[in-house]
Design a protein around this motif. Structure first.
Motif, short mmCIF file in Angstrom:
data_model
loop_
_atom_site.label_atom_id
_atom_site.label_comp_id
_atom_site.label_asym_id
_atom_site.label_seq_id
_atom_site.Cartn_x
_atom_site.Cartn_y
_atom_site.Cartn_z
N UNK A 1 27.75 6.00 -36.47
CA UNK A 1 26.86 5.90 -37.83
C UNK A 1 27.94 5.24 -39.09
N UNK A 2 29.98 5.22 -39.01
CA UNK A 2 30.58 4.86 -39.25
C UNK A 2 30.84 3.06 -39.07
N UNK A 3 31.03 3.00 -37.96
CA UNK A 3 31.11 1.86 -37.01
C UNK A 3 29.25 0.93 -37.33
N UNK A 4 28.61 1.46 -37.51
CA UNK A 4 27.01 0.47 -37.18
C UNK A 4 26.88 0.70 -38.95
N UNK A 5 28.35 1.63 -39.97
CA UNK A 5 27.31 0.83 -41.54
C UNK A 5 27.50 -0.38 -42.21
N UNK A 6 28.82 -0.97 -41.78
CA UNK A 6 29.68 -2.04 -42.13
C UNK A 6 28.42 -3.53 -41.05
N UNK A 7 27.79 -4.09 -41.94
CA UNK A 7 26.73 -5.55 -41.75
C UNK A 7 26.92 -6.36 -42.07
N UNK A 8 27.58 -6.53 -43.19
CA UNK A 8 27.84 -8.05 -43.54
C UNK A 8 28.59 -8.79 -43.14
N UNK A 9 28.28 -10.29 -43.36
CA UNK A 9 28.83 -11.62 -42.54
C UNK A 9 29.47 -12.37 -43.66
N UNK A 10 30.59 -13.01 -43.69
CA UNK A 10 30.76 -13.70 -45.12
C UNK A 10 31.62 -15.11 -44.40
N UNK B 1 22.39 -19.02 -35.80
CA UNK B 1 22.44 -17.90 -35.80
C UNK B 1 23.11 -17.12 -35.40
N UNK B 2 22.76 -15.61 -35.42
CA UNK B 2 23.60 -14.25 -35.08
C UNK B 2 22.07 -13.44 -34.50
N UNK B 3 22.88 -12.93 -33.91
CA UNK B 3 21.23 -11.84 -31.96
C UNK B 3 22.71 -10.73 -31.99
N UNK B 4 21.74 -9.29 -32.07
CA UNK B 4 22.52 -8.29 -31.96
C UNK B 4 21.66 -7.43 -31.16
N UNK B 5 22.01 -7.03 -30.19
CA UNK B 5 21.36 -6.99 -29.38
C UNK B 5 21.98 -5.16 -28.87
N UNK B 6 21.47 -3.76 -28.97
CA UNK B 6 21.72 -2.84 -28.93
C UNK B 6 20.78 -1.72 -28.76
N UNK B 7 21.57 -1.02 -27.41
CA UNK B 7 20.68 -0.05 -26.40
C UNK B 7 21.02 1.14 -26.09
N UNK B 8 20.06 1.67 -25.92
CA UNK B 8 20.13 3.26 -26.44
C UNK B 8 19.71 3.88 -24.83
N UNK C 1 17.39 12.86 -19.75
CA UNK C 1 17.80 13.24 -18.31
C UNK C 1 17.16 12.27 -17.15
N UNK C 2 16.27 11.54 -17.21
CA UNK C 2 16.00 10.49 -16.36
C UNK C 2 16.13 9.26 -17.22
N UNK C 3 17.22 7.96 -16.97
CA UNK C 3 17.16 7.28 -18.16
C UNK C 3 15.96 6.42 -18.57
N UNK C 4 16.03 6.46 -19.94
CA UNK C 4 14.95 6.17 -20.70
C UNK C 4 16.03 4.69 -21.45
N UNK C 5 15.84 3.58 -20.93
CA UNK C 5 16.93 2.50 -22.23
C UNK C 5 16.09 1.81 -22.90
N UNK C 6 16.43 1.30 -23.99
CA UNK C 6 15.25 0.53 -25.10
C UNK C 6 16.05 0.01 -25.72
N UNK C 7 16.38 -1.44 -25.51
CA UNK C 7 16.84 -2.74 -25.84
C UNK C 7 16.48 -3.16 -27.12
N UNK C 8 17.47 -3.22 -28.31
CA UNK C 8 16.67 -3.59 -29.44
C UNK C 8 16.78 -4.69 -29.55
N UNK C 9 17.03 -6.23 -30.03
CA UNK C 9 17.20 -7.68 -30.18
C UNK C 9 16.58 -7.73 -31.87
N UNK C 10 17.59 -8.10 -32.19
CA UNK C 10 16.91 -8.73 -33.45
C UNK C 10 17.97 -9.42 -34.02
#
Length: 165
Positions: free
Chosen positions: A124-133, A145-152, A156-165
């Protein structure tokens, strides 16, 4: 050549010349090209010499060394907790198996919960800073353009969820 014992003794100059000849012959190699070489110069105390494994623990990365020290410390803690538990059980004489299971699993569950809490707090601390100047001098015609991909991964059986913003 055998030396005749009845011959007259050599003079000092002749004996010196003969000694030099014998020494030269003794140290002269019997072959034309040398087959070995020994470098007697001392090695530097530091420099580009590659590391050599030393006796004791094998060489490991810093992360592996830290994990090893943590496991050793944990084993000492587990030994004291196990000894105290054994003493209590010996004193009581009999214990319900359910109570024993809860008492044995409780500290492990607590350690796992605290570890998970610390990891999530760190994320949570690592994800808190999202500003870019961006600062530009003069006229700028840039398309940005800025693209962020986060994967969770969860479950037990791997359930992948990729959020592209």
């Amino acid at each position: 050549m055998d030396h005749d014992r009845t011959a007259a003794p050599l003079s000092a100059d002749e004996a010196d010349a003969r000694a030099r000849q014998l020494i030269t012959e003794a140290y002269a190699p019997p072959y034309a090209t040398p087959t070995s070489h020994r470098d007697e110069t001392p090695l530097p105390a530091y420099g580009p010499t590659p590391p050599v494994a030393q006796p004791g623990r094998p060489p490991m990365s810093q992360r592996a060394t830290d994990a090893s020290a943590l496991m050793l410390s944990g084993s000492v803690a587990a030994l004291s907790v196990g000894g105290a538990t054994s003493l209590v059980l010996f004193t009581l004489g009999q214990v319900d198996p359910t109570t024993l299971a809860v008492a044995g699993a409780g500290p492990v569950a607590l350690v796992l919960a605290v570890g998970s809490l610390l990891r999530s707090a760190g994320r949570a601390k690592a994800d808190a800073h999202t500003e870019h100047h961006h600062h530009y001098n003069g006229p700028v015609r840039i398309r940005q353009e800025s693209t962020t991909v986060s994967s969770t991964t969860k479950g037990l059986f791997a359930k992948n969820r990729n959020d592209v913003s």
